[in-house]
Design an enzyme around this catalytic site. Structure first.
Site, short mmCIF file in Angstrom:
data_model
loop_
_atom_site.label_atom_id
_atom_site.label_comp_id
_atom_site.label_asym_id
_atom_site.label_seq_id
_atom_site.Cartn_x
_atom_site.Cartn_y
_atom_site.Cartn_z
N SER A 124 72.69 3.47 -93.24
CA SER A 124 73.67 3.13 -94.14
C SER A 124 73.29 4.29 -95.34
O SER A 124 71.94 4.45 -95.52
CB SER A 124 73.48 1.87 -94.89
N TYR A 148 68.69 -6.31 -98.07
CA TYR A 148 69.46 -5.61 -96.99
C TYR A 148 69.23 -4.07 -96.88
O TYR A 148 68.96 -3.60 -95.78
CB TYR A 148 70.99 -5.53 -97.44
N LYS A 152 67.26 -1.78 -93.44
CA LYS A 152 67.86 -0.40 -93.10
C LYS A 152 66.76 0.63 -93.06
O LYS A 152 66.55 1.20 -92.11
CB LYS A 152 69.16 -0.02 -93.77
P1 NAD Z 1 80.03 -7.03 -89.17
O1 NAD Z 1 79.47 -7.96 -89.83
O2 NAD Z 1 81.71 -7.01 -89.33
O3 NAD Z 1 79.60 -6.92 -87.67
C1 NAD Z 1 78.32 -7.17 -87.41
C2 NAD Z 1 78.43 -7.90 -86.36
O4 NAD Z 1 76.92 -8.29 -85.92
C3 NAD Z 1 79.07 -9.14 -86.40
O5 NAD Z 1 80.23 -9.35 -85.45
C4 NAD Z 1 77.94 -10.34 -86.37
O6 NAD Z 1 78.53 -11.63 -85.73
C5 NAD Z 1 76.98 -9.60 -85.47
N1 NAD Z 1 75.59 -10.01 -85.49
C6 NAD Z 1 74.92 -10.23 -86.69
N2 NAD Z 1 73.63 -10.83 -86.27
C7 NAD Z 1 73.78 -10.98 -85.01
C8 NAD Z 1 72.71 -11.58 -84.07
N3 NAD Z 1 71.49 -11.68 -84.18
N4 NAD Z 1 73.08 -11.61 -82.79
C9 NAD Z 1 74.21 -11.13 -82.53
N5 NAD Z 1 75.20 -10.67 -83.31
C10 NAD Z 1 74.95 -10.77 -84.60
O7 NAD Z 1 79.65 -5.51 -89.89
P2 NAD Z 1 80.33 -3.98 -89.88
O8 NAD Z 1 80.92 -3.66 -91.14
O9 NAD Z 1 80.79 -3.93 -88.64
O10 NAD Z 1 78.81 -3.28 -89.79
C11 NAD Z 1 78.24 -2.69 -88.62
C12 NAD Z 1 76.80 -2.34 -88.99
O11 NAD Z 1 77.03 -1.24 -89.79
C13 NAD Z 1 75.77 -3.06 -89.76
O12 NAD Z 1 74.67 -2.81 -89.08
C14 NAD Z 1 76.01 -2.68 -91.09
O13 NAD Z 1 74.64 -2.96 -91.68
C15 NAD Z 1 76.01 -1.12 -91.00
N6 NAD Z 1 76.77 -0.76 -91.81
C16 NAD Z 1 78.06 -1.02 -92.34
C17 NAD Z 1 78.58 -0.45 -93.55
C18 NAD Z 1 79.86 -1.09 -93.92
O14 NAD Z 1 80.34 -0.85 -95.33
N7 NAD Z 1 80.70 -1.79 -93.26
C19 NAD Z 1 78.14 0.24 -94.01
C20 NAD Z 1 76.82 0.99 -93.82
C21 NAD Z 1 76.35 0.47 -92.63
C1 WQD Z 2 82.88 0.98 -104.20
C2 WQD Z 2 83.14 1.13 -105.31
C3 WQD Z 2 82.67 -0.37 -107.25
C4 WQD Z 2 84.86 -4.05 -105.81
C5 WQD Z 2 78.51 -1.03 -100.31
C6 WQD Z 2 77.21 -1.62 -100.02
C7 WQD Z 2 76.30 -0.40 -99.56
C8 WQD Z 2 76.99 0.33 -98.28
C9 WQD Z 2 78.16 0.96 -98.61
C10 WQD Z 2 76.51 -1.09 -96.07
C11 WQD Z 2 82.26 0.84 -106.34
C12 WQD Z 2 84.09 -0.57 -107.20
C13 WQD Z 2 84.44 -2.55 -105.90
C14 WQD Z 2 85.75 -4.37 -107.01
C15 WQD Z 2 85.32 -2.14 -107.99
N1 WQD Z 2 77.22 -0.61 -97.15
N2 WQD Z 2 84.47 -1.91 -107.04
N3 WQD Z 2 85.81 -3.60 -108.08
O1 WQD Z 2 79.25 -0.02 -103.83
O2 WQD Z 2 79.31 1.86 -102.08
O3 WQD Z 2 78.39 -0.12 -101.56
O4 WQD Z 2 79.01 -0.31 -99.25
O5 WQD Z 2 75.43 -0.38 -95.86
O6 WQD Z 2 75.03 -1.18 -99.22
O7 WQD Z 2 76.64 -2.22 -100.93
O8 WQD Z 2 80.88 -0.30 -102.10
O9 WQD Z 2 83.08 -1.14 -101.81
O10 WQD Z 2 81.52 -2.55 -103.17
O11 WQD Z 2 82.30 -0.41 -104.10
O12 WQD Z 2 85.57 -1.45 -108.98
O13 WQD Z 2 86.03 -5.43 -106.85
O14 WQD Z 2 84.32 0.02 -105.82
O15 WQD Z 2 82.09 -0.69 -108.56
O16 WQD Z 2 82.16 1.70 -107.60
P1 WQD Z 2 79.42 0.20 -102.54
P2 WQD Z 2 81.94 -1.13 -102.62
#
Ligand code: NAD
Ligand code: WQD
Length: 336
Positions: A124, A148, A152
């Site tokens: 991330s 969290y 990562k």
């Molecule tokens: P999500 O929660 O929708 O998907 C994660 C899936 O993993 C879920 O279906 C959950 O049930 C499963 N899971 C969690 N722990 C498990 C375990 N111990 N055994 C089996 N299954 C398990 O999340 P997402 O948004 O699809 O994110 C996927 C990956 O990408 C994650 O590693 C997250 O940290 C990373 N990521 C997400 C974002 C984002 O903003 N969505 C941004 C950066 C990184």
């Molecule tokens: C985006 C922008 C808020 C909600 C998250 C995770 C980070 C990574 C990326 C996983 C910001 C603004 C939000 C609201 C708002 N994910 N906002 N009103 O901050 O980039 O971080 O996603 O790895 O770990 O924390 O994403 O969607 O929360 O916010 O004004 O109700 O929207 O302040 O500027 P962010 P976000």
């Protein structure tokens, strides 16, 4: 010959399973539904083939993981499964460390036992914290500001160390802000409870589940004063994983690669693009900054282009159109 997709019932994993299928890969999904619905698997099957293999298991259950590798011919792994809520991780740090680190360790050990050497890992942009300069390159300093984020950061280090002394080849993909949905509107992001993230919140306001968006701060050093992020269409992101798998075939080591568009958008840019997609204004008010928020971050996407031969194709308008299409067709997400 198949790709194991852990967390494939989740938001990004489900889209990636479809992209892999479209690219000709056989897919095996493992998930325990801790943050997803069995209906996501049904929807992925409807978009792929009824024969898509699914195993319901917790990755912390090492016996189940070994059985999975014994029963399926796995060649490569994409590891999405993790807990991902920043705020929750501050309240439940041990649960986050156990799940996110334990699942990664168990998976890599099982891969080694079964001679599987290719791994794509979900990292991330959170590992960059508040970057000193934007666009942010993979060489920027890393760290974390939440349990969290540390999971990562630590997972990246664990995988680098393992790759250095074994046949394991890994691509660490650092995602920026995934939004949007598959064009069918049958899979998409389905947050539990009140969304923390901007776009799911905006869409729940648009559908009438929430009253109004609170915009966290308009006094940042940005063109309209609201914070800047790099929003990326989840289907572009999914295709980035297909590109990473292809690149892994002829790659050694453990590079980190940004998956972003390289374009920064403010919160109000998103609100306006969402209003255009929905066809009516998104009620919102400006409130105080959110504690710990980053002012400005977007990707330098050059390495992904050079190393993976991949770049994004969908802009903010398409992201909002497709996210709204999913929300409109599924007002209560998979519970609809
Ligand atoms: P999500 O929660 O929708 O998907 C994660 C899936 O993993 C879920 O279906 C959950 O049930 C499963 N899971 C969690 N722990 C498990 C375990 N111990 N055994 C089996 N299954 C398990 O999340 P997402 O948004 O699809 O994110 C996927 C990956 O990408 C994650 O590693 C997250 O940290 C990373 N990521 C997400 C974002 C984002 O903003 N969505 C941004 C950066 C990184
Ligand atoms: C985006 C922008 C808020 C909600 C998250 C995770 C980070 C990574 C990326 C996983 C910001 C603004 C939000 C609201 C708002 N994910 N906002 N009103 O901050 O980039 O971080 O996603 O790895 O770990 O924390 O994403 O969607 O929360 O916010 O004004 O109700 O929207 O302040 O500027 P962010 P976000």
């Amino acid at each position: 010959m198949a790709v194991l997709v852990t967390g494939g019932a989740g938001y990004i994993g489900s889209h990636t399973a479809v992209a892999l299928h479209d690219a000709g890969y056989k897919v095996v999904i493992v998930d325990n539904f801790v943050n997803s619905s069995p209906k996501a698997i049904e929807a992925v099957r409807a978009l792929t083939s009824p024969g898509l293999a699914f195993v319901e298991a917790d990755l912390l259950d090492s016996g189940a993981v070994r059985q999975l590798f014994a029963q399926h011919q796995i060649d490569e792994v994409i590891h999405f499964a993790a807990h991902k809520a920043v705020g929750e991780s501050a309240d439940q740090p041990l649960r986050y460390y156990r799940n996110n680190l334990g699942s990664t360790l168990g998976l890599v050990e099982a891969m080694a036992e079964h001679g599987v050497t290719k791994l794509v890992f979900s990292s991330s942009c959170t590992v960059y914290g508040q970057p000193a300069t934007v666009p942010v390159t993979e060489a920027a300093p890393t760290g974390a500001e939440s349990p969290y984020g540390w999971t990562k950061y630590m997972s990246e280090q664990i995988l680098r160390d393992a790759a250095a002394v074994s046949d394991l080849d890994v691509v660490l993909l650092r995602y920026f802000n995934p939004v949007g949905a598959h064009e069918s509107g049958t899979i998409g992001e389905d947050p539990n409870g009140i969304p923390n993230n901007l776009v799911p919140y905006v869409m729940q306001v648009a559908i009438g589940r929430l009253e109004k968006l609170r915009v966290f701060g308009d006094d940042y050093d940005t063109p309209d004063g609201t914070a800047i992020r790099d929003y990326i269409h989840v289907v572009d992101l999914a295709e980035g994983h297909v590109a990473a798998l292809a690149a892994l075939a002829s790659m050694d080591g453990c590079p980190a690669v940004n998956l972003g568009t390289g374009v920064g958008s403010t919160v109000l840019d998103v609100v306006n693009a969402a209003a255009d997609a929905v066809g009516s204004p998104i009620p919102h008010e400006i409130v105080e900054r959110r504690l710990g928020d980053i002012e400005k971050i977007y990707a330098d996407a050059a390495l992904a282009r050079d190393l993976l031969g991949w770049e994004t194709r969908r802009d903010l308008t398409e992201m909002m159109r497709d996210h709204w299409n999913w929300q409109r067709k599924n007002p209560q997400g998979f519970a609809t």
